[in-house]
Design an enzyme around this catalytic site. Sequence first.
Site, PDB file in Angstrom:
ATOM      1  N   LEU A  26       0.858  -1.254   0.060  1.00  0.00           N
ATOM      2  CA  LEU A  26       0.007  -0.052   0.147  1.00  0.00           C
ATOM      3  C   LEU A  26       1.108   1.083  -0.082  1.00  0.00           C
ATOM      4  O   LEU A  26       1.840   1.101   0.530  1.00  0.00           O
ATOM      5  CB  LEU A  26      -0.768  -0.062   1.187  1.00  0.00           C
ATOM      6  CG  LEU A  26      -2.019  -0.948   1.546  1.00  0.00           C
ATOM      7  CD1 LEU A  26      -2.735  -0.634   2.720  1.00  0.00           C
ATOM      8  CD2 LEU A  26      -2.881  -0.985   0.250  1.00  0.00           C
ATOM      9  N   ASP A  27       0.421   2.286  -0.850  1.00  0.00           N
ATOM     10  CA  ASP A  27       1.248   3.379  -0.904  1.00  0.00           C
ATOM     11  C   ASP A  27       1.322   4.144   0.987  1.00  0.00           C
ATOM     12  O   ASP A  27       0.313   3.823   1.544  1.00  0.00           O
ATOM     13  CB  ASP A  27       0.483   4.373  -1.538  1.00  0.00           C
ATOM     14  CG  ASP A  27       0.592   4.170  -3.052  1.00  0.00           C
ATOM     15  OD1 ASP A  27       1.795   3.342  -3.263  1.00  0.00           O
ATOM     16  OD2 ASP A  27      -0.127   4.530  -3.870  1.00  0.00           O
ATOM     17  N   LYS A  28       2.328   4.704   1.150  1.00  0.00           N
ATOM     18  CA  LYS A  28       2.305   5.383   2.254  1.00  0.00           C
ATOM     19  C   LYS A  28       1.238   6.267   2.699  1.00  0.00           C
ATOM     20  O   LYS A  28       0.660   5.826   3.906  1.00  0.00           O
ATOM     21  CB  LYS A  28       3.558   6.670   2.366  1.00  0.00           C
ATOM     22  CG  LYS A  28       3.683   7.011   3.734  1.00  0.00           C
ATOM     23  CD  LYS A  28       5.139   7.960   3.638  1.00  0.00           C
ATOM     24  CE  LYS A  28       5.357   8.829   4.873  1.00  0.00           C
ATOM     25  NZ  LYS A  28       6.182   9.834   4.979  1.00  0.00           N
TER      26      LYS A  28
END
Length: 311
Positions: A138-140
């Site tokens: 997952l993106d930050k």
Amino acid sequence: MSGVQYIEVDSDIIEQRVDNFLISKFSGLPRSLIYRWIRKGELRVNKKRVKQTDRVTSGDIIRVPPFILETDESIVKIPSQHLDFLENRILYETDDYIVVDKPSGMAVHGGSGVNSGLVERLRQLRPKVKRLDLVHRLDKETSGCIILAKKHSSVVYFFDLFKQRKVDKIYFAVVHGLWDKNIKKIELPLKRTLSKSGERIVKVDCVDGKKAITNILNVTYIGKNFSLLEIKLETGRTHQIRVHCQMSGHPIVFDKKYGDSEKDRSLNGLKIDKLMLHAYSLEFFDSKKNEEVKVKADLDSRIKRILDLKD
């Protein structure tokens, strides 16, 4: 480590990427250092040069160049209150894997200016677990459900599930504008590339791009300026939802890479600026339990606040 080391890959390892194997073997080993070894030809498997995506298996011999790791004293210790906070975000756990509701703003891995990410913090929370490996990303700035494997066999199992698209992933996204409810599927091939400044970005590329399909299950209007999308991914390309929304004319709110900063300014009064994208649920078959597992992560406060907007 003062000299070259030769490591035989463990008997339970089957088709694991060489960088991930070394990171699990040497806690604190920077991924950037591994890639430097690969570029220079210093890291070898069975006496042959390797690529970043090459995989190792039981019995392979890896040549590891000399390196020095940070001492344990330099490892960031996570405060107990934050570990308690993380404990409360564990959604589901077995002896083989763990599903966590990752907070927005927390990277999955430390590095690039981030002292510690979700993986490093969970390792402190579960010190008796020998390994914790991401099986997807997952993106930050994206919050919500993410799976980490406790065993290599679980890594292989989930990699196979994702490869066969047997993991149902539902997301919620808040986008600018009123989404056309007739748009229920987006099929635009995507390709990772570099911008002129050297930043990694994803673009639509109908010639060299990889197949990417995003399904819009439901649309709810928020006042006159925003829409809440319920999304099911058919493929899982990097930044897929973000780019597909952008190309549909409805960028995700507070998307600093693909969004609309001018429109985002209209929400300054909310005092939030994190990407409005949330991995709401994961559903998959657990072969050991012989049952379907469905895990949900409720929308967090940053998204609930924007849902309360009237205009």
